[in-house]
Design a protein around this motif. Structure first.
Motif, PDB file in Angstrom:
ATOM      1  N   THR A  53       0.846  -1.195   0.000  1.00 24.24           N
ATOM      2  CA  THR A  53       0.000   0.000   0.000  1.00 24.24           C
ATOM      3  C   THR A  53       0.880   1.244   0.000  1.00 24.24           C
ATOM      4  O   THR A  53       1.883   1.316   0.721  1.00 24.24           O
ATOM      5  CB  THR A  53      -0.919   0.009   1.230  1.00 24.24           C
ATOM      6  OG1 THR A  53      -1.698  -1.189   1.246  1.00 24.24           O
ATOM      7  CG2 THR A  53      -1.834   1.210   1.214  1.00 24.24           C
ATOM      8  N   ILE A  54       0.478   2.251  -0.809  1.00 17.71           N
ATOM      9  CA  ILE A  54       1.204   3.507  -0.869  1.00 17.71           C
ATOM     10  C   ILE A  54       0.681   4.411   0.241  1.00 17.71           C
ATOM     11  O   ILE A  54      -0.516   4.654   0.369  1.00 17.71           O
ATOM     12  CB  ILE A  54       1.052   4.181  -2.234  1.00 17.71           C
ATOM     13  CG1 ILE A  54       1.522   3.234  -3.340  1.00 17.71           C
ATOM     14  CG2 ILE A  54       1.812   5.490  -2.286  1.00 17.71           C
ATOM     15  CD1 ILE A  54       2.972   2.824  -3.221  1.00 17.71           C
ATOM     16  N   TYR A  55       1.608   4.901   1.062  1.00 17.37           N
ATOM     17  CA  TYR A  55       1.292   5.769   2.203  1.00 17.37           C
ATOM     18  C   TYR A  55       1.828   7.160   1.897  1.00 17.37           C
ATOM     19  O   TYR A  55       2.973   7.329   1.465  1.00 17.37           O
ATOM     20  CB  TYR A  55       1.929   5.202   3.475  1.00 17.37           C
ATOM     21  CG  TYR A  55       1.839   6.103   4.684  1.00 17.37           C
ATOM     22  CD1 TYR A  55       0.731   6.062   5.512  1.00 17.37           C
ATOM     23  CD2 TYR A  55       2.880   6.976   4.999  1.00 17.37           C
ATOM     24  CE1 TYR A  55       0.660   6.880   6.631  1.00 17.37           C
ATOM     25  CE2 TYR A  55       2.810   7.802   6.118  1.00 17.37           C
ATOM     26  CZ  TYR A  55       1.700   7.747   6.927  1.00 17.37           C
ATOM     27  OH  TYR A  55       1.636   8.559   8.037  1.00 17.37           O
ATOM     28  N   PHE A  56       0.947   8.187   2.165  1.00 18.17           N
ATOM     29  CA  PHE A  56       1.379   9.574   1.962  1.00 18.17           C
ATOM     30  C   PHE A  56       0.823  10.410   3.105  1.00 18.17           C
ATOM     31  O   PHE A  56      -0.390  10.402   3.367  1.00 18.17           O
ATOM     32  CB  PHE A  56       0.872  10.120   0.625  1.00 18.17           C
ATOM     33  CG  PHE A  56       1.551  11.389   0.197  1.00 18.17           C
ATOM     34  CD1 PHE A  56       2.545  11.364  -0.771  1.00 18.17           C
ATOM     35  CD2 PHE A  56       1.212  12.616   0.767  1.00 18.17           C
ATOM     36  CE1 PHE A  56       3.184  12.535  -1.170  1.00 18.17           C
ATOM     37  CE2 PHE A  56       1.836  13.771   0.388  1.00 18.17           C
ATOM     38  CZ  PHE A  56       2.835  13.748  -0.578  1.00 18.17           C
ATOM     39  N   ALA A  57       1.689  11.147   3.794  1.00 12.26           N
ATOM     40  CA  ALA A  57       1.299  12.016   4.900  1.00 12.26           C
ATOM     41  C   ALA A  57       1.567  13.452   4.496  1.00 12.26           C
ATOM     42  O   ALA A  57       2.721  13.824   4.241  1.00 12.26           O
ATOM     43  CB  ALA A  57       2.052  11.659   6.170  1.00 12.26           C
ATOM     44  N   ALA A  58       0.523  14.269   4.405  1.00 15.20           N
ATOM     45  CA  ALA A  58       0.651  15.688   4.082  1.00 15.20           C
ATOM     46  C   ALA A  58       0.743  16.467   5.380  1.00 15.20           C
ATOM     47  O   ALA A  58      -0.138  16.373   6.245  1.00 15.20           O
ATOM     48  CB  ALA A  58      -0.547  16.151   3.259  1.00 15.20           C
ATOM     49  N   SER A  59       1.825  17.231   5.544  1.00 18.76           N
ATOM     50  CA  SER A  59       2.040  17.993   6.762  1.00 18.76           C
ATOM     51  C   SER A  59       2.580  19.363   6.402  1.00 18.76           C
ATOM     52  O   SER A  59       3.121  19.577   5.315  1.00 18.76           O
ATOM     53  CB  SER A  59       3.005  17.268   7.708  1.00 18.76           C
ATOM     54  OG  SER A  59       4.264  17.066   7.064  1.00 18.76           O
ATOM     55  N   GLY A  60       2.407  20.315   7.330  1.00 20.63           N
ATOM     56  CA  GLY A  60       2.884  21.667   7.100  1.00 20.63           C
ATOM     57  C   GLY A  60       2.584  22.551   8.299  1.00 20.63           C
ATOM     58  O   GLY A  60       2.169  22.088   9.372  1.00 20.63           O
ATOM     59  N   VAL A  61       2.739  23.873   8.097  1.00 21.75           N
ATOM     60  CA  VAL A  61       2.542  24.863   9.152  1.00 21.75           C
ATOM     61  C   VAL A  61       1.663  25.984   8.609  1.00 21.75           C
ATOM     62  O   VAL A  61       1.878  26.463   7.488  1.00 21.75           O
ATOM     63  CB  VAL A  61       3.887  25.428   9.656  1.00 21.75           C
ATOM     64  CG1 VAL A  61       3.659  26.453  10.765  1.00 21.75           C
ATOM     65  CG2 VAL A  61       4.806  24.320  10.134  1.00 21.75           C
ATOM     66  N   ILE A  62       0.663  26.393   9.421  1.00 17.97           N
ATOM     67  CA  ILE A  62      -0.198  27.529   9.085  1.00 17.97           C
ATOM     68  C   ILE A  62       0.251  28.703   9.931  1.00 17.97           C
ATOM     69  O   ILE A  62       0.317  28.599  11.164  1.00 17.97           O
ATOM     70  CB  ILE A  62      -1.684  27.204   9.342  1.00 17.97           C
ATOM     71  CG1 ILE A  62      -2.112  25.974   8.543  1.00 17.97           C
ATOM     72  CG2 ILE A  62      -2.559  28.397   8.969  1.00 17.97           C
ATOM     73  CD1 ILE A  62      -3.512  25.507   8.864  1.00 17.97           C
ATOM     74  N   ILE A  63       0.550  29.847   9.278  1.00 18.94           N
ATOM     75  CA  ILE A  63       1.092  31.017   9.976  1.00 18.94           C
ATOM     76  C   ILE A  63       0.130  32.186   9.782  1.00 18.94           C
ATOM     77  O   ILE A  63      -0.376  32.414   8.674  1.00 18.94           O
ATOM     78  CB  ILE A  63       2.490  31.376   9.426  1.00 18.94           C
ATOM     79  CG1 ILE A  63       3.439  30.172   9.556  1.00 18.94           C
ATOM     80  CG2 ILE A  63       3.061  32.588  10.157  1.00 18.94           C
ATOM     81  CD1 ILE A  63       4.783  30.383   8.892  1.00 18.94           C
TER      82      ILE A  63
END
Length: 252
Positions: free
Chosen positions: A175-185
């Motif tokens: 299975t292909i796993y993708f985690a989208a992460s970031g910062v809101i400023i």
């Protein structure tokens, strides 16, 4: 028999059978006074002792008529007028002998339409206040975020920063796993509302192959503050290599 009210002295004529041999309680139709009426007294004519007949006296001997000289016949004095009859009492009213008052017919109370509309208006106002407070605290539900609601499509003055490398790998089961992460400023000096984030995965040619909406980590972001977000997905297309994010605003 004749009944007389002890309170207002109004008289009524009623049959003896209406009172009965033992008497009964009656009520005056004029003043509403009630009293117990005794039965009629028995007839006294039957209890009077018989009177012995008295023989009339013998007729007197006729008096011989006196002879008079011829002359004018005497004129008799006119008879005095009969005395005026005493004014008779007014005829008594028929007495409705009522033992008990008849119950009044039941009437359903009338409805007040003005009161009903007032209650409806108050209920609608309370519902609007509760709905407004709920939207202010929880924000729009997911099914309403795609609707073009007035005043909700403004671009926020927020910045989204993505790290150079995202967690993108293949698991042991393929299975292909993708985690989208970031910062809101929030670079401004006022509090900002944080809308949902639209995450899009593109292939090497820049074509969108997969997308989803990330729920904002907070509803409101204070001035000069930042907050992290992260959300993972499985079964990502293998050709997806690049992540782009934007605000999932309603289409106007």
């Amino acid at each position: 028999m004749i009944l007389a009210c002890p309170s207002c002295h109004t008289r009524y004529v009623v049959p003896d059978t209406a009172i009965g041999p033992t008497g009964r309680t009656v009520r005056c139709a004029n003043c509403r006074h009630s009293w117990f009426q005794e039965p009629a007294a028995p007839d006294r004519a039957a209890s009077v002792d018989p009177v012995t007949a008295v023989e009339p006296p013998p007729p007197a001997a006729p008096v011989p008529a006196a002879s008079y000289d011829e002359g004018p016949a005497p004129v008799a004095d006119p008879a005095p007028p009969p005395p005026e009859a005493f004014a008779a009492d007014p005829p008594p009213r028929p007495a409705p002998v009522v033992a008990e008052e008849a119950p009044l017919p039941f009437r359903r109370p009338r409805r007040n339409p003005a009161k009903r509309w007032t209650l409806i208006a108050v209920s609608a106002a309370v519902l609007m206040i509760v709905a407004t407070a709920g939207l202010s605290y929880f924000g729009l539900p997911s099914w309403a975020q795609g609707l073009a609601l007035p005043g909700m499509a403004a671009e926020p003055d927020l910045v989204i920063e993505l790290p150079p490398n995202q967690d993108h790998r293949e698991l042991a089961d393929g299975t292909i796993y993708f985690a989208a992460s970031g910062v809101i400023i929030n670079p401004t000096d006022r509090e900002q509302r944080v809308p949902p984030i639209l995450a899009e995965l593109r292939d090497a040619q820049g074509t969108i192959v997969y997308s989803w909406t990330i729920k904002p980590p907070v509803r409101m972001l204070p001035p000069n503050e930042k907050v992290n977000f992260s959300e993972a997905k499985l079964d990502i297309p293998r050709r997806a290599t690049q992540l782009t994010v934007s605000w999932a605003l309603p289409k106007s």
